[in-house]
Design an enzyme around this catalytic site. Structure first.
Site, PDB file in Angstrom:
ATOM      1  N   ASN A 188     -12.307   9.801   0.865  1.00  0.00           N
ATOM      2  CA  ASN A 188     -10.914   9.778   1.305  1.00  0.00           C
ATOM      3  C   ASN A 188     -10.869   9.897   2.824  1.00  0.00           C
ATOM      4  O   ASN A 188     -11.426  10.831   3.408  1.00  0.00           O
ATOM      5  CB  ASN A 188     -10.159  10.942   0.658  1.00  0.00           C
ATOM      6  CG  ASN A 188      -8.646  10.808   0.791  1.00  0.00           C
ATOM      7  OD1 ASN A 188      -8.157  10.166   1.712  1.00  0.00           O
ATOM      8  ND2 ASN A 188      -7.925  11.417  -0.131  1.00  0.00           N
ATOM      9  N   HIS A 233      -0.962   5.274   0.032  1.00  0.00           N
ATOM     10  CA  HIS A 233      -2.265   5.775   0.472  1.00  0.00           C
ATOM     11  C   HIS A 233      -3.361   5.242  -0.445  1.00  0.00           C
ATOM     12  O   HIS A 233      -3.241   5.253  -1.668  1.00  0.00           O
ATOM     13  CB  HIS A 233      -2.295   7.302   0.469  1.00  0.00           C
ATOM     14  CG  HIS A 233      -3.603   7.862   0.936  1.00  0.00           C
ATOM     15  ND1 HIS A 233      -4.107   7.631   2.204  1.00  0.00           N
ATOM     16  CD2 HIS A 233      -4.537   8.629   0.294  1.00  0.00           C
ATOM     17  CE1 HIS A 233      -5.266   8.240   2.335  1.00  0.00           C
ATOM     18  NE2 HIS A 233      -5.555   8.842   1.179  1.00  0.00           N
ATOM     19  N   CYS A 260      -4.912   3.224   6.019  1.00  0.00           N
ATOM     20  CA  CYS A 260      -5.773   3.764   4.963  1.00  0.00           C
ATOM     21  C   CYS A 260      -6.427   2.648   4.156  1.00  0.00           C
ATOM     22  O   CYS A 260      -7.548   2.811   3.660  1.00  0.00           O
ATOM     23  CB  CYS A 260      -4.973   4.689   4.053  1.00  0.00           C
ATOM     24  SG  CYS A 260      -3.503   3.946   3.336  1.00  0.00           S
TER      25      CYS A 260
END
Length: 355
Positions: A126, A111, A6
């Site tokens: 995202n 994350h 991520c």
């Protein structure tokens, strides 16, 4: 998103290009680990702290693909960008409106994701979503406040971001998003839910608004269709209640007519009453009743007796004048007939008492 990379997707979404690979970020993490090892060695390579440090895993990356804030900060320094903690009291005292910033990097546990302004609009980039999510200017501050309540750390990106095609295009046009992007794996979960038995309301929604691919059914439209289906059920219930009320009203009318017929004097033969009624027309019967009532009213007005008799005269006059025109309806005639019958019974009883 691929794997747990991520941080890589966060940086590339921020810069709008494939600028960093896992290998490059791993190299930055190894450099940071080496710098920390050299600082620990200054206290002595034979010290207990140094041996404990060597036995611990790296805090800048792991095998799952996670990279620390130090790795991200060092990667952005190559582009002349700096990270400032949005939650810090120092930055909050500046009182800068979030809408005047250019981008944010958000982190919760392991994350990372980017919130960036492209053109004149804000987008949630995202990597766990199927696509970019449009954020309105009025909702941006609420969105960041919600992230803070959920425990996110938010960093403001300071500096000039590299030029990108998306920013140039959105400077000229504004986009509208009909449907929010779904999370990765959400479609598979929805397909499993579709195989489960559905309620009558959900089936009614599908019948009333079938999805044919020409439009997008957003959350508000879905709620509207659900409310519409429920309202139709209530209308059906109201129709049944209306039918029931009409049936009760008809039955009450029938019972009222039966009560009027039962209130006639019992000593008068029913057959003679019916024959007299049949022999007279309705107009003739009305004239005779009207003449009788007028005669009774004149007699009551001429008598100057007790207040009780005056009240009876007032009552009879109000009964005899249902309307300004003098014509009586069928219901008024029935009521008058009942009053006449009661009056005759009352006179008969008075005559019996006198005898």
């Amino acid at each position: 998103q691929e794997g747990s990379l991520c941080a890589q997707h966060c940086l590339n979404n921020l810069l709008q290009g494939e600028y960093f690979s896992p290998v490059e970020l791993s190299s930055i993490a190894q450099q940071l680990d080496e710098e920390e090892r050299m600082r620990m060695a200054e206290g002595g390579v034979s010290s207990e702290e140094y041996r404990t440090f060597l036995q611990q895993p790296s805090v800048n990356m792991d095998d799952s693909g996670f990279f620390s804030i130090q790795v991200i900060s060092n990667a952005l320094k190559v582009w002349g960008l700096e990270l400032i903690l949005f939650n810090s009291p120092e930055y909050q005292r500046l009182g800068i409106d979030p809408i005047n910033e250019k981008s944010f990097i958000c982190n919760y546990k392991e994350h990372w994701f980017t919130v960036r302004k492209l053109g004149k609009q804000w987008f949630n980039l995202n990597s766990l979503l199927m696509g970019p999510e449009l954020i309105s200017d009025t909702y941006l501050a609420l969105f960041l406040a919600q992230l803070q309540q959920e425990g996110y750390s938010i960093f403001v990106v300071k500096g000039d971001l590299p030029d990108c095609e998306a920013d140039q295009l959105l400077q000229m046009i504004r986009v509208q998003q009909m449907q929010r992007p779904k999370l990765i794996g959400e479609e598979a979960a929805q397909s499993r839910e579709q195989r489960l038995p559905r309620s009558d309301v959900d089936q009614a929604i599908e019948v009333n608004h079938p999805f044919d691919g020409t439009g997008v059914l957003d959350e508000d439209e879905e709620n509207f269709q659900r409310a519409l289906a429920l309202s139709r059920q209530e209308i059906d219930m109201e129709d049944e209640e209306a039918d029931l009320r009409r049936a009760i009203q008809l039955s009450m009318q029938g019972s009222r007519q039966s009560e009027l017929s039962s209130s006639l004097p019992q000593n008068v033969p029913q057959s003679s009453h019916n024959s007299q009624t049949d022999s007279l027309s309705s107009e003739e019967l009305r004239r005779r009743r009207q003449a009788y009532f007028e005669k009774q009213q004149q007699q009551l007005q001429q008598q100057d007796q007790t207040p009780n008799l005056l009240d009876k005269a007032t009552l009879s006059s109000s009964t005899l004048e249902p309307g300004s025109g003098g014509d009586m309806s069928e219901e008024d005639m029935l009521q008058a007939a009942m009053n006449m019958s009661l009056e005759s019974v009352r006179n008969h009883l008075n005559s019996e008492e006198e005898k």
